[in-house]
Motif scaffolding. Structure first.
Motif, PDB file in Angstrom:
ATOM      1  N   GLN A   1       0.841  -1.188   0.000  1.00 43.21           N
ATOM      2  CA  GLN A   1       0.000   0.000   0.000  1.00 43.21           C
ATOM      3  C   GLN A   1       0.886   1.252   0.000  1.00 43.21           C
TER       4      GLN A   1
ATOM      5  N   ASP B   1      -0.775   6.389   2.929  1.00 43.29           N
ATOM      6  CA  ASP B   1      -2.009   5.920   3.549  1.00 43.29           C
ATOM      7  C   ASP B   1      -1.916   5.933   5.072  1.00 43.29           C
ATOM      8  N   TRP B   2      -3.013   6.248   5.718  1.00 39.71           N
ATOM      9  CA  TRP B   2      -3.101   6.080   7.165  1.00 39.71           C
ATOM     10  C   TRP B   2      -4.532   5.759   7.564  1.00 39.71           C
ATOM     11  N   TRP B   3      -4.638   5.247   8.793  1.00 37.03           N
ATOM     12  CA  TRP B   3      -5.924   4.891   9.374  1.00 37.03           C
ATOM     13  C   TRP B   3      -6.014   5.570  10.733  1.00 37.03           C
TER      14      TRP B   3
ATOM     15  N   ARG C   1      -7.132   7.665   5.320  1.00 38.19           N
ATOM     16  CA  ARG C   1      -6.693   8.376   4.118  1.00 38.19           C
ATOM     17  C   ARG C   1      -6.065   7.330   3.200  1.00 38.19           C
ATOM     18  N   THR C   2      -6.889   6.779   2.335  1.00 42.54           N
ATOM     19  CA  THR C   2      -6.448   5.690   1.458  1.00 42.54           C
ATOM     20  C   THR C   2      -6.864   5.901   0.015  1.00 42.54           C
TER      21      THR C   2
ATOM     22  N   TYR D   1      -6.301  12.901  -2.797  1.00 41.42           N
ATOM     23  CA  TYR D   1      -6.205  11.895  -1.722  1.00 41.42           C
ATOM     24  C   TYR D   1      -6.969  12.329  -0.465  1.00 41.42           C
TER      25      TYR D   1
END
Length: 303
Positions: A55, A59-61, A77-78, A84
């Motif tokens: 990935q 990206d973050w969760w 944020r994917t 984005y």
């Protein structure tokens, strides 16, 4: 990794979907319809990582906890397309504001925010204050859940599962779906942020058997409906696309009704998003038995 405590809420950024699901899975499962986008993406990307598909580092969760440590919000944020945009689920107002400051401190350029209201709106407004700019609404969306399915007047033909052999037509219609949706809502084509999944992703979806054509009496595809695999017992329908020359014949109503029936028969709760500006789509889904659950929005920050 946790952001500094600005309020009673603590923001925990997770680098991967597995860690995120371990921390927030119970919270997502407690309201699986509202959480459908985040839960669905998390499960899909976790499965891809297990298959060795990397990935993007951007990206973050996000897991939001209250002062006692209980999970009270989530986000991610994917998005694979510029700019984005983060996607936020409901969270305390103070957490949405704190997130804007945390993203600024992390050096992230955030020019759009999607998700549940008021969290997305509060975060975007604070980002605009911190970095400069104005918040504009790109799209108002509404999440609906199917209650008792009401069948439409029958249309000729029937549903056929799309296969990998159909990837060219699915790719074409996926792209047309986004542009046509803008036009139907009175926006210029391309106004809504989005991107057609690449062929590898579309092939994965086709192999999963979660995309269907409605075919007419001659076997010719005249409509496309897709659905996500269930996450925490909830399946989300989309995209739903009929080429312009085939509209007004009942293909979409019949396809969505039959796909919804099959999903319910599998034991899933069924939901879908509508564009609030598309009166035709909202009317069709209401007639099928879909009822509003929560309003969301896609917001952009214009400098």
């Amino acid at each position: 990794m946790s952001a500094p405590r600005r309020t009673g809420s603590r923001l925990q950024f997770c680098p991967g979907p597995g860690e995120f699901l371990a921390a927030a899975g119970d919270h997502l499962a407690a309201d699986p319809v509202v959480s459908t986008v985040v839960a669905g993406v998390a499960h899909r990307l976790a499965a891809q990582q297990a298959d060795g598909i990397a990935q993007p580092e951007r990206d973050w969760w996000l897991v939001v906890r209250d002062a006692s440590g209980a999970v009270v919000g989530a986000g991610m944020r994917t998005a694979p397309f510029p700019p984005y945009p983060p996607f936020l689920l409901p969270m305390p107002d103070e957490a949405a504001v704190a997130l804007a400051h945390a993203l600024h401190e992390r050096g992230e350029e955030v020019l759009a925010v999607n998700g549940a209201l008021p969290a997305a709106e509060l975060c975007a407004a604070e980002l605009a204050c911190v970095r400069g700019g104005q918040v504009q609404v790109s799209q108002h969306t509404r999440l609906h859940e199917l209650g008792e399915l009401a069948y439409p007047a029958p249309a000729p033909g029937g549903l056929r599962v799309a296969t990998e052999d159909d990837v060219d037509l699915v790719t074409e219609w996926f792209g047309a779906f986004m542009g046509d949706a803008d036009e139907q809502a009175g926006r210029p084509r391309g106004a809504s942020a989005g991107e057609v999944p690449d062929r590898a992703e579309l092939r994965r979806r086709l192999r999963a058997g979660r995309m269907w054509f409605w075919v007419d009496e001659t076997g010719q595809p005249v409509h496309l409906t897709g659905a996500n695999p269930p996450s925490f017992g909830v399946a989300r329908v989309g995209p739903v696309y009929t080429p312009p020359a085939q509209r007004g014949r009942g293909w979409a109503s019949n396809a969505v009704a039959e796909v919804s029936r099959r999903l319910q028969a599998e034991g899933a709760r069924v939901c879908l998003f509508t564009d609030q500006a598309n009166a035709t789509a909202n009317r069709i889904y209401a007639a099928l038995g879909y009822r509003p659950v929560v309003d969301m929005a896609n917001l952009v920050i214009v400098r």
